[in-house]
Design a protein around this motif. Sequence first.
Motif, PDB file in Angstrom:
ATOM      1  N   ILE A 145       0.836  -1.213   0.000  1.00  0.00           N
ATOM      2  CA  ILE A 145       0.000   0.000   0.000  1.00  0.00           C
ATOM      3  C   ILE A 145       0.864   1.254   0.000  1.00  0.00           C
ATOM      4  O   ILE A 145       0.579   2.231  -0.710  1.00  0.00           O
ATOM      5  CB  ILE A 145      -0.953  -0.016   1.215  1.00  0.00           C
ATOM      6  N   LEU A 146       1.941   1.255   0.789  1.00  0.00           N
ATOM      7  CA  LEU A 146       2.817   2.421   0.857  1.00  0.00           C
ATOM      8  C   LEU A 146       3.509   2.658  -0.490  1.00  0.00           C
ATOM      9  O   LEU A 146       3.632   3.805  -0.942  1.00  0.00           O
ATOM     10  CB  LEU A 146       3.857   2.243   1.958  1.00  0.00           C
ATOM     11  N   ILE A 147       3.957   1.595  -1.138  1.00  0.00           N
ATOM     12  CA  ILE A 147       4.613   1.754  -2.447  1.00  0.00           C
ATOM     13  C   ILE A 147       3.642   2.349  -3.462  1.00  0.00           C
ATOM     14  O   ILE A 147       3.965   3.305  -4.182  1.00  0.00           O
ATOM     15  CB  ILE A 147       5.149   0.394  -2.946  1.00  0.00           C
ATOM     16  N   LEU A 148       2.434   1.798  -3.525  1.00  0.00           N
ATOM     17  CA  LEU A 148       1.434   2.309  -4.473  1.00  0.00           C
ATOM     18  C   LEU A 148       1.001   3.729  -4.105  1.00  0.00           C
ATOM     19  O   LEU A 148       0.712   4.541  -4.988  1.00  0.00           O
ATOM     20  CB  LEU A 148       0.229   1.370  -4.509  1.00  0.00           C
ATOM     21  N   GLY A 149       0.964   4.021  -2.806  1.00  0.00           N
ATOM     22  CA  GLY A 149       0.616   5.380  -2.383  1.00  0.00           C
ATOM     23  C   GLY A 149       1.644   6.400  -2.839  1.00  0.00           C
ATOM     24  O   GLY A 149       1.293   7.483  -3.321  1.00  0.00           O
ATOM     25  N   VAL A 150       2.926   6.059  -2.681  1.00  0.00           N
ATOM     26  CA  VAL A 150       3.984   6.956  -3.169  1.00  0.00           C
ATOM     27  C   VAL A 150       3.886   7.127  -4.676  1.00  0.00           C
ATOM     28  O   VAL A 150       4.020   8.244  -5.205  1.00  0.00           O
ATOM     29  CB  VAL A 150       5.369   6.408  -2.774  1.00  0.00           C
ATOM     30  N   ALA A 151       3.624   6.036  -5.398  1.00  0.00           N
ATOM     31  CA  ALA A 151       3.483   6.114  -6.859  1.00  0.00           C
ATOM     32  C   ALA A 151       2.324   7.027  -7.247  1.00  0.00           C
ATOM     33  O   ALA A 151       2.426   7.801  -8.212  1.00  0.00           O
ATOM     34  CB  ALA A 151       3.280   4.717  -7.442  1.00  0.00           C
ATOM     35  N   ALA A 152       1.219   6.946  -6.510  1.00  0.00           N
ATOM     36  CA  ALA A 152       0.068   7.803  -6.801  1.00  0.00           C
ATOM     37  C   ALA A 152       0.382   9.272  -6.548  1.00  0.00           C
ATOM     38  O   ALA A 152      -0.024  10.146  -7.324  1.00  0.00           O
ATOM     39  CB  ALA A 152      -1.136   7.364  -5.965  1.00  0.00           C
ATOM     40  N   ILE A 153       1.134   9.548  -5.480  1.00  0.00           N
ATOM     41  CA  ILE A 153       1.430  10.939  -5.121  1.00  0.00           C
ATOM     42  C   ILE A 153       2.431  11.573  -6.093  1.00  0.00           C
ATOM     43  O   ILE A 153       2.244  12.706  -6.544  1.00  0.00           O
ATOM     44  CB  ILE A 153       1.962  11.016  -3.676  1.00  0.00           C
ATOM     45  N   ILE A 154       3.502  10.852  -6.434  1.00  0.00           N
ATOM     46  CA  ILE A 154       4.524  11.424  -7.311  1.00  0.00           C
ATOM     47  C   ILE A 154       4.231  11.150  -8.780  1.00  0.00           C
ATOM     48  O   ILE A 154       5.008  11.553  -9.637  1.00  0.00           O
ATOM     49  CB  ILE A 154       5.922  10.890  -6.946  1.00  0.00           C
ATOM     50  N   ARG A 155       3.092  10.475  -9.065  1.00  0.00           N
ATOM     51  CA  ARG A 155       2.672  10.167 -10.444  1.00  0.00           C
ATOM     52  C   ARG A 155       3.713   9.313 -11.159  1.00  0.00           C
ATOM     53  O   ARG A 155       4.093   9.571 -12.298  1.00  0.00           O
ATOM     54  CB  ARG A 155       2.393  11.436 -11.246  1.00  0.00           C
ATOM     55  N   TRP A 156       4.193   8.298 -10.473  1.00  0.00           N
ATOM     56  CA  TRP A 156       5.135   7.359 -11.064  1.00  0.00           C
ATOM     57  C   TRP A 156       4.345   6.234 -11.727  1.00  0.00           C
ATOM     58  O   TRP A 156       3.543   5.563 -11.085  1.00  0.00           O
ATOM     59  CB  TRP A 156       6.062   6.800  -9.991  1.00  0.00           C
ATOM     60  N   ASN A 157       4.594   6.010 -13.015  1.00  0.00           N
ATOM     61  CA  ASN A 157       3.848   4.995 -13.750  1.00  0.00           C
ATOM     62  C   ASN A 157       4.177   3.589 -13.256  1.00  0.00           C
ATOM     63  O   ASN A 157       5.347   3.222 -13.144  1.00  0.00           O
ATOM     64  CB  ASN A 157       4.147   5.085 -15.251  1.00  0.00           C
ATOM     65  N   ILE A 158       3.137   2.821 -12.993  1.00  0.00           N
ATOM     66  CA  ILE A 158       3.297   1.413 -12.635  1.00  0.00           C
ATOM     67  C   ILE A 158       3.137   0.586 -13.908  1.00  0.00           C
ATOM     68  O   ILE A 158       2.042   0.488 -14.467  1.00  0.00           O
ATOM     69  CB  ILE A 158       2.265   0.979 -11.576  1.00  0.00           C
ATOM     70  N   ASP A 159       4.239   0.028 -14.384  1.00  0.00           N
ATOM     71  CA  ASP A 159       4.210  -0.829 -15.561  1.00  0.00           C
ATOM     72  C   ASP A 159       4.690  -2.222 -15.162  1.00  0.00           C
ATOM     73  O   ASP A 159       4.845  -2.528 -13.979  1.00  0.00           O
ATOM     74  CB  ASP A 159       5.064  -0.236 -16.688  1.00  0.00           C
ATOM     75  N   LEU A 160       4.930  -3.075 -16.158  1.00  0.00           N
ATOM     76  CA  LEU A 160       5.345  -4.437 -15.847  1.00  0.00           C
ATOM     77  C   LEU A 160       6.687  -4.457 -15.113  1.00  0.00           C
ATOM     78  O   LEU A 160       6.892  -5.255 -14.191  1.00  0.00           O
ATOM     79  CB  LEU A 160       5.434  -5.261 -17.137  1.00  0.00           C
ATOM     80  N   ALA A 161       7.602  -3.575 -15.514  1.00  0.00           N
ATOM     81  CA  ALA A 161       8.899  -3.516 -14.834  1.00  0.00           C
ATOM     82  C   ALA A 161       8.732  -3.076 -13.382  1.00  0.00           C
ATOM     83  O   ALA A 161       9.387  -3.614 -12.475  1.00  0.00           O
ATOM     84  CB  ALA A 161       9.833  -2.561 -15.578  1.00  0.00           C
ATOM     85  N   ALA A 162       7.854  -2.092 -13.153  1.00  0.00           N
ATOM     86  CA  ALA A 162       7.620  -1.632 -11.785  1.00  0.00           C
ATOM     87  C   ALA A 162       6.965  -2.731 -10.938  1.00  0.00           C
ATOM     88  O   ALA A 162       7.276  -2.889  -9.754  1.00  0.00           O
ATOM     89  CB  ALA A 162       6.744  -0.380 -11.799  1.00  0.00           C
TER      90      ALA A 162
END
Length: 400
Positions: A279-296
């Motif tokens: 949850i924390l990893i996805l939360g940081v991704a949502a806040i900084i707008r980091w794209n979650i792709d297959l590599a991520a």
Amino acid sequence: MRRGVSGFIREPRTITLIILVVISLAAISTLGIPQGLDLKGGSIIQIQLEKPVDSATMNTITSVLDKRLNIFGVKDVKVRASGNQNIIIEIAGVKPEEVAKIVGSPGKFEAKIDNKTVLTGADIVSVQSPIIRGNQWEVPFRISTDSAKRFAEAAEGKAGAPVDMYLDDRLITSPEISPDVAAGKPVTDVAITGAESTRESAELKAKEVETLLKSGSLPVKVKIVGVSSVSAELGGEFAKGALIAGLLAIIAIIIILVARYRTPILVLPIFFTTLAELILILGVAAIIRWNIDLAAIAGILAAIGTGVDDQIIITDEVLGEEKVKRRRRRFRIREAFFIIFASAGTLIAAMLPLAYVGFARGATGIGMLAGFAFTTVLGVLIGVFITRPVYAKFMEYIIK
């Protein structure tokens, strides 16, 4: 046991973790999780400059291209340099042919009278929205007062003569000089006009001209050397496969933990700690707008796997001396954290070269390595400094 649980919940580290999880859940629900092209579909356009450029010129080029795509109406776009002569453009949810002309055009505007340049793109002050009449289109724009005076001087005594307007050295339109302008009256309101076969084509052409006039010209010529696409359907299949892989990994982890410890009081905390890290990893991704792709996603799985290993180390160290004194127990936890920090440092050191190469070079394949490295490092840091200490404190309360 109830006293131990209530005391654990009142721990400052536990409270901090709970607050961060709540913030992350709020960010995920409100901002959403940005998805990469390989999950939601889109296009990758590779552009090559006519010659290598310095960093300042490259920044200008990427800024102009980003501005063009935003003006054109592309919502989810990422423009990044790849070395000193190539640029990678990632566009989500848009067909590449719709924007290829926009990103592959220099955008040079010129107005000529008697084959002499009297206006350029630098003279344009503002560009208005296009006007469509059937299959006829018009893009009004305004030039500076000094430019209007210079234009009037060049047009003096030439009523009815054409003003050839070029965009990227292609003749777009040739309006006639009005009697007022030919008499020396400056006019700041100008327009480029044209006609297409259909209204839809007219709208697209007018939008292209408006975008090029608004964004300005590129300092060097560019050409498109590669275009690749991922359909939304295929991206959905990738997302489904990634979700199945994650669920299988979770099931495998639970089975291994149950087989090792044979008691829910030890298995469930590891599971919930792992869930908190996710949850924390996805939360940081949502806040900084980091794209979650297959590599991520691969990086997240790697970080979670490392986290489970660390929690097993803590658990074994504590249970191995279950009956020792409090001082000895804390010493063993410190020993466990020494191993955890050493492992985390080694992993981060291994990921940094991938992140550097991916961010510095920016090529399509190498950029995926950067996504994997960044997500892995992020997960490890969250675990080492947030969730692992909370889990260690929980184990102390369990033993007491």
